[in-house]
Write an enzyme that holds these catalytic residues in place. Sequence first.
Site, PDB file in Angstrom:
ATOM      1  N   SER A 157      44.260  45.033  40.163  1.00 59.44           N
ATOM      2  CA  SER A 157      43.273  45.785  40.879  1.00 59.44           C
ATOM      3  C   SER A 157      42.935  45.032  42.308  1.00 59.44           C
ATOM      4  O   SER A 157      42.819  43.789  42.048  1.00 59.44           O
ATOM      5  CB  SER A 157      41.959  45.931  39.899  1.00 59.44           C
ATOM      6  OG  SER A 157      40.901  46.451  40.674  1.00 59.44           O
ATOM      7  N   TYR A 170      34.950  42.592  36.216  1.00 56.86           N
ATOM      8  CA  TYR A 170      36.120  43.235  36.094  1.00 56.86           C
ATOM      9  C   TYR A 170      37.033  42.641  37.192  1.00 56.86           C
ATOM     10  O   TYR A 170      38.370  42.377  37.026  1.00 56.86           O
ATOM     11  CB  TYR A 170      35.706  44.822  36.688  1.00 56.86           C
ATOM     12  CG  TYR A 170      37.056  45.556  37.019  1.00 56.86           C
ATOM     13  CD1 TYR A 170      37.821  46.017  35.747  1.00 56.86           C
ATOM     14  CD2 TYR A 170      37.390  45.843  38.228  1.00 56.86           C
ATOM     15  CE1 TYR A 170      38.927  46.744  35.903  1.00 56.86           C
ATOM     16  CE2 TYR A 170      38.352  46.836  38.432  1.00 56.86           C
ATOM     17  CZ  TYR A 170      39.137  47.269  37.393  1.00 56.86           C
ATOM     18  OH  TYR A 170      40.375  47.993  37.604  1.00 56.86           O
TER      19      TYR A 170
END
Length: 268
Positions: A157, A170
């Site tokens: 990501s 995250y």
Amino acid sequence: MNSSVTDRIIPGRFAGKRAMVTGGSRGIGAAVARRLGAEGALVAIAYRSRGHEAEEIASEIATAGGRAFAVQADIGQPGAIDALFAAWDETATRIAGDDRLDILVNNAGIASAAPLSEIYEHAFDRIFAINTKGPAFVSQQAVRRMTQGGRIVTIGSGAAKQPGALNGAYGMSKAALLAMTRSLAVELGQHGITANVVAPGYTRTDMTAHMLAEPRFVERLEQITALRRIGEPEDIAAVVCFLASDDGGWLTGQWIEATGGYKLVPPV
Ligand SMILES: NC(=O)c1ccc[n+]([C@@H]2O[C@H](COP(=O)([O-])OP(=O)(O)OC[C@H]3O[C@@H](n4cnc5c(N)ncnc54)[C@H](OP(=O)(O)O)[C@@H]3O)[C@@H](O)[C@H]2O)c1
């Protein structure tokens, strides 16, 4: 699947290959599973809770003449990965004669929902169990079943490098996937197996639906993205499938940003 994706299908590109996609029931994983299946791979669609969606994708692939099956595993739970591969061994052997696996797509992931400075330890642990430890141990099982030409593609990501209000944990969990992938590339290169990360930018899935429901936010994202639109799961699937194909064989240990040129447009 929209018509432009159908047009891009490369018939038979994955004929004779066997693939597993974690988080294949929705979003990016579903698009990857559909494309691998449409191009000839036997696909295991691993899911956590959306069995109905996973079964539907498997039957879509079968209706189009391909081969796929759904398999349940919460990869954040102890023992679940062993059970996932026991199911793979049993089903792949029944359908294709043995348990060889050619392509692993580590896609399953969850977002964080609290600032790093406030997140509870149990929430942090769950994110790492699914996003970081999960891909490491799924990969470990996968490589035992891989031969020359094996492919590991892991979904990272942009949050690994770009902090946001709620994505600290995250981002940490995704940044670790670069180290994992580069280690796997070195350990497995001698066996002709590659490992790469595809790091999507904002992509229209359930994970981003709440953010992308805000038109001003979407407009702002489009303005700063070179290709002037939000990514679709099929955009990411195209990159994943290239890396998973024979043509992707000279790329390994790479972190590939699949963002349409997010943040490339200079501010006015
Ligand atoms: N969308 C974006 O903008 C974006 C951007 C960068 C990176 N990513 C990454 O891309 C990947 C896919 O994201 P997405 O947007 O497609 O997400 P999504 O629509 O929320 O789908 C998540 C998928 O992961 C599965 N999953 C979640 N927790 C799991 C667990 N504990 N065990 C097994 N499977 C689990 C879900 O299974 P069920 O359907 O059964 O719940 C689902 O198939 C993730 O790794 C995400 O971090 C997404």
